[in-house]
Design an enzyme around this catalytic site. Structure first.
Site, PDB file in Angstrom:
ATOM      1  N   SER A 262       0.826  -1.204   0.000  1.00 13.74           N
ATOM      2  CA  SER A 262       0.000   0.000   0.000  1.00 13.74           C
ATOM      3  C   SER A 262       0.864   1.258   0.000  1.00 13.74           C
ATOM      4  O   SER A 262       2.095   1.195   0.049  1.00 13.74           O
ATOM      5  CB  SER A 262      -0.944  -0.008   1.205  1.00 13.74           C
ATOM      6  OG  SER A 262      -0.213  -0.119   2.409  1.00 13.74           O
ATOM      7  N   SER A 264       1.653   3.517   2.091  1.00 14.86           N
ATOM      8  CA  SER A 264       2.555   3.829   3.200  1.00 14.86           C
ATOM      9  C   SER A 264       3.837   3.013   3.166  1.00 14.86           C
ATOM     10  O   SER A 264       4.769   3.288   3.922  1.00 14.86           O
ATOM     11  CB  SER A 264       1.833   3.599   4.530  1.00 14.86           C
ATOM     12  OG  SER A 264       1.354   2.275   4.623  1.00 14.86           O
ATOM     13  N   THR A 337      -5.201  -0.024   2.121  1.00 13.45           N
ATOM     14  CA  THR A 337      -4.729  -1.288   2.691  1.00 13.45           C
ATOM     15  C   THR A 337      -5.940  -2.191   2.872  1.00 13.45           C
ATOM     16  O   THR A 337      -6.671  -2.075   3.848  1.00 13.45           O
ATOM     17  CB  THR A 337      -4.025  -1.062   4.041  1.00 13.45           C
ATOM     18  OG1 THR A 337      -2.972  -0.112   3.871  1.00 13.45           O
ATOM     19  CG2 THR A 337      -3.456  -2.363   4.586  1.00 13.45           C
ATOM     20  N   HIS A 507      21.528 -50.898  36.965  1.00 12.57           N
ATOM     21  CA  HIS A 507      21.463 -52.248  37.539  1.00 12.57           C
ATOM     22  C   HIS A 507      21.307 -53.327  36.470  1.00 12.57           C
ATOM     23  O   HIS A 507      21.468 -54.511  36.764  1.00 12.57           O
ATOM     24  CB  HIS A 507      20.352 -52.347  38.596  1.00 12.57           C
ATOM     25  CG  HIS A 507      18.963 -52.456  38.053  1.00 12.57           C
ATOM     26  ND1 HIS A 507      18.071 -51.400  38.060  1.00 12.57           N
ATOM     27  CD2 HIS A 507      18.286 -53.502  37.500  1.00 12.57           C
ATOM     28  CE1 HIS A 507      16.914 -51.794  37.550  1.00 12.57           C
ATOM     29  NE2 HIS A 507      17.023 -53.060  37.195  1.00 12.57           N
ATOM     30  N   ASP A 561      21.089 -45.157  39.906  1.00  9.95           N
ATOM     31  CA  ASP A 561      20.774 -46.261  39.000  1.00  9.95           C
ATOM     32  C   ASP A 561      20.552 -45.730  37.582  1.00  9.95           C
ATOM     33  O   ASP A 561      19.432 -45.702  37.067  1.00  9.95           O
ATOM     34  CB  ASP A 561      19.528 -46.986  39.505  1.00  9.95           C
ATOM     35  CG  ASP A 561      19.244 -48.273  38.747  1.00  9.95           C
ATOM     36  OD1 ASP A 561      18.127 -48.810  38.896  1.00  9.95           O
ATOM     37  OD2 ASP A 561      20.134 -48.723  37.993  1.00  9.95           O
ATOM     38  N   SER A 679      12.748 -52.443  33.521  1.00 15.94           N
ATOM     39  CA  SER A 679      13.679 -51.489  34.123  1.00 15.94           C
ATOM     40  C   SER A 679      14.475 -50.755  33.050  1.00 15.94           C
ATOM     41  O   SER A 679      14.827 -51.327  32.013  1.00 15.94           O
ATOM     42  CB  SER A 679      14.653 -52.226  35.050  1.00 15.94           C
ATOM     43  OG  SER A 679      13.978 -52.785  36.148  1.00 15.94           O
TER      44      SER A 679
END
Length: 752
Positions: A262, A264, A337, A507, A561, A679
């Site tokens: 636009s 601007s 715009t 472990h 662990d 585990s």
């Protein structure tokens, strides 16, 4: 009277026809600042004021009217003199369950405000915030929370007022700003079933405030990385096909770039708009995703330079060529715009594609859409842009389940007549993300686009992505999950945390140091996606010794662990093999959509922020099972049950000799308990559609698989069992020094 005499008389009566159009006065200096003109002193020229850092111009701009007079946009009366005023940051209106100091009406640049909580409440966010030169506070909203709600306390941003003080599932809170401040973000938020508030955190800001590029780039990059992670990241392209990619069920991205042209916008600024858009196109095509790009420039009317319906929209070279050929003068006859018309062009494009593919087809429904609006002003013609956004949301069927299929980024550039309210209204509202920004100038915009999608960083940081669709396999849902085997016997599980490292329990390796016969199975072992890897190196925590406290009558002790396995080869990433996110890393920070500068403590406060935190682990059969991690006072009552275990701990006098602060605790009647053989597997949470490992399975008081050869058979403990089930998991937040020591060259760790 002859023709020449008639013309002479007309010129005498209407001298404006003979002279050039009037120019505006040049006495427009600003005290302490400077100004620029978009088109000199001629009508239609926009005058923009600038002030030194820490000051803002009042007014910000003036427009030269056809009458030859200056007009201030939005002003009800003329201002005789432009001045630079000091920037101020908004003050807290209220702060729950704590105090803040100093108490001022507003705060000067460089000023601080500090927050403290009352007893029984934990501070989340920034304890001290600093007023920045752009009129914004640094850091995050301070909240004093006790973790009692289904959702965490959403807090009250500085300058805001909140109504609603219940944080249960379905409860809503509403926000408004004190006078003269503008609200960005969501004015209403709802506590969702997953414990997360809907929408975007609201921020109250001064109308003259703007965003720094270093804040916008990571915010945009974080949002885009989340979107890219959901858009077929494993699809490979072939250069011989000229990057011509067909729409597939696995996902496609339509990117729409809208460039304001636009009156601007100066010609130089429009050039930077084009360069910034080209940067975005270059970055987006660097990812192995299916993408189509649309280019639309607009002033009073839109011009579609590239449509997603065009095959060339999938070719980076063609898209960039279209951008380069965009001509500033194409819009010189339309000075307004018309943001509505630009967004409506996107809607029409979507409508045509839907008709082409079929509204009910997966090819249409699986397309994700991202709109980036670059503008330097307020929409001033054509109707409300929000109407076009509503039409777009309707055609894409955007609801809570499909919210990730549309992202609208509204970026205002320049301290002109940019409307914060309009940008906020257009931008998407998503948890932990921002979609509306105002930058100081087009140079700042260019800087943002240079840094928002750094491919070298993002390609290694897409962690914690699991396929949660109904037809996904267990391994696709948890692609980080691996099986660790000595010879042929399955013993432990682990989690892939990079393309070559696995995190597991120490472990698992206590029977010897020779791991030459061990294997790690990555991916689905029942399909072609499964692959066995040799172990190049095992790193066991030196603090682990299961018999360390045997002399105290503690037959087994599982402190430290934790172990790391380096695989002999790198794992090829796929939907069946992908790392989980480790908290306290930059990779997890991106996935959590947290700002730069976040710390390990911030991650812990976000992930483990309630008395009972829903979490998961993976069973022997690959399914995902649910547990609840007990925190705070509930952790204490959870751990105390160990004192009833007389076989392993016959002479125990202090539970903390066995259950140290290294452990997370779970195992109530509603929880599943891990079996022997599970585990080392990840204990993980889901946040914002990504997965984060907060612990690893270590030991427990009950084995639900005992006596069963069937992996799918698990027996719940009888209610009369003494002691009742309890399970303990290594807390990764308590193992940070060890993790950083061995993974410092693998992952990017945040400050503690």
């Amino acid at each position: 009277m002859g023709p020449l005499m008639v013309l002479f008389c007309l010129l005498f009566l209407y001298p404006g026809l003979a002279d050039s159009a009037p120019s505006c006065p040049q006495n427009v200096n600003i005290s302490g600042g400077t100004f620029t003109l978009s088109h000199g002193w001629a009508p239609g020229s926009l005058l923009t004021y600038s002030c030194p850092q820490g000051l803002y111009p009042s007014p910000a701009s003036r427009l030269c009217k056809s009458s030859g007079q200056w007009q201030t946009p939005g002003a009800t009366r003329s201002l005789s003199k432009a001045v630079c005023k000091p920037v101020r940051c908004p003050a807290p209106v209220s702060f729950e369950n704590g105090i803040y100091t100093p108490r001022l009406g507003s705060y000067p640049v460089g000023g601080n405000v500090s927050f403290e909580c009352e007893d029984g409440f934990i501070l989340r966010g920034s304890p001290v915030r600093h007023c920045c030169p752009n009129g914004m506070w640094d850091g995050e909203t301070a909240v004093c929370d006790n973790g009692a709600g289904h959702c965490p306390n959403p807090g009250i941003s500085l300058g805001a007022v909140r109504t609603g003080f219940r944080f249960g599932h379905g409860d809503k809170v509403r926000y408004r700003c004190s006078s003269n401040l503008v609200l960005t973000g969501s004015s209403e938020r709802e506590c969702q079933g997953n414990g997360v508030w809907s929408g975007t955190e609201p921020i109250c800001r001064q109308p003259y405030s703007y965003d720094f590029p270093e804040d916008v780039a990571p915010a945009l990059g974080t949002s885009f990385s989340h979107m890219l992670g959901a858009t077929n990241p494993t699809q490979k392209t072939k250069e011989s096909l000229g990057r011509k990619i067909q729409i597939q069920r696995s996902g496609h991205l339509n990117l729409y770039l809208l460039l304001d042209c636009s009156q601007s916008v100066s010609e130089n600024d429009f050039l930077i708009f084009k360069e910034s858009a080209s940067l975005m196109v270059d970055r987006i095509f660097s990812f192995e995703i299916n993408v189509s790009v649309a280019i639309i420039t607009f002033a009073s009317e839109p011009r579609v330079l590239m449509s997603v319906l065009n095959d060339n929209s999938r070719d980076m070279t063609e898209v960039i060529s279209s951008l380069e050929n965009a001509n500033y003068k194409d819009h010189e006859n339309g000075t307004g715009t018309n943001t509505y018309a630009a967004l409506n062009s996107v809607y029409l494009m979507m409508n045509n594609q839907m008709r082409l593919l079929g509204m009910e087809t997966m090819a249409w429904q699986e397309i994700r859409h991202a709109i980036i609006l670059l503008t330097d002003g307020k929409s001033n013609m054509g109707g409300s842009p929000k109407t076009a956004v509503d039409h777009i949301r309707e055609i894409l069927n955007i609801n809570q389940k499909r919210n990730d299929y549309l992202d609208i980024y509204a970026i205002g550039v320049g301290k002109l007549d940019v409307d914060w309210r309009e940008l906020n209204e257009l931008g998407s509202k998503k948890d932990g993300e921002r979609h509306a920004f105002i930058l100081q100038d087009t140079k700042a915009l260019h800087q943002v686009f240079e840094h928002m999608l750094d491919v070298s960083k993002l390609t290694d940081t897409i962690c914690g992505v699991g396929n949660m669709s109904a037809n996904a396999s267990d391994q696709e849902r948890t692609p980080w999950h691996v099986t660790i085997k000595p010879k042929s016997q399955e013993t432990c599980r682990g989690a892939l945390i990079s393309d070559q490292w696995v995190l597991t329990a120490a472990h698992c390796f206590r029977d010897g140091n020779d791991h030459s016969l061990w294997r790690v199975n990555v991916g689905d072992p029942k399909s072609r996606w499964g692959k066995e890897f040799l172990i190049e190196k095992a790193v066991i925590s030196p603090g682990f010794d299961v018999f360390a406290k045997k002399n105290q009558g503690i037959l087994e002790f599982y402190g430290d662990d934790i172990a790391l396995l380096k695989l002999a080869q790198k794992v090829k990433m796929s939907t069946h093999a992908r790392p989980i996110c480790l908290p306290c890393t930059m990779e997890a920070n991106l996935a959590l959509r947290r700002p730069q500068g976040s710390t390990c403590r911030d991650h812990e406060n976000e992930l483990l922020n309630k008395q009972s935190v829903p979490a998961h682990f993976v069973a022997l059969n690959g399914s995902k099972l649910n547990i609840n991690l007990k925190m705070g006072v509930e952790w204490t009552s959870c751990a105390e049950v160990v004192s009833q275990e007389k076989t392993m701990f016959p002479n125990l006098t202090d539970v903390r000799e066995v259950v140290t602060d290294q452990f997370l605790c779970s195992g109530t009647q509603e929880d599943e308990s891990p079996c022997k053989g599970e585990s080392g597997g990840a204990v993980f949470l889901e946040r914002r559609f990504r997965f984060f490992q907060v612990g690893l399975v270590s030991w427990g008081l009950y084995n639900p698989c005992l006596g069963s050869a069937d992996k799918n058979s698990r027996k719940r403990a009888p209610r009369s069992k003494v002691p009742p089930p309890r399970d303990f998991h290594i807390n990764l937040f308590r193992m940070q020094p060890w993790l950083r020591q061995h993974l410092g060259d693998v992952l990017n760790f945040l400050p503690l």
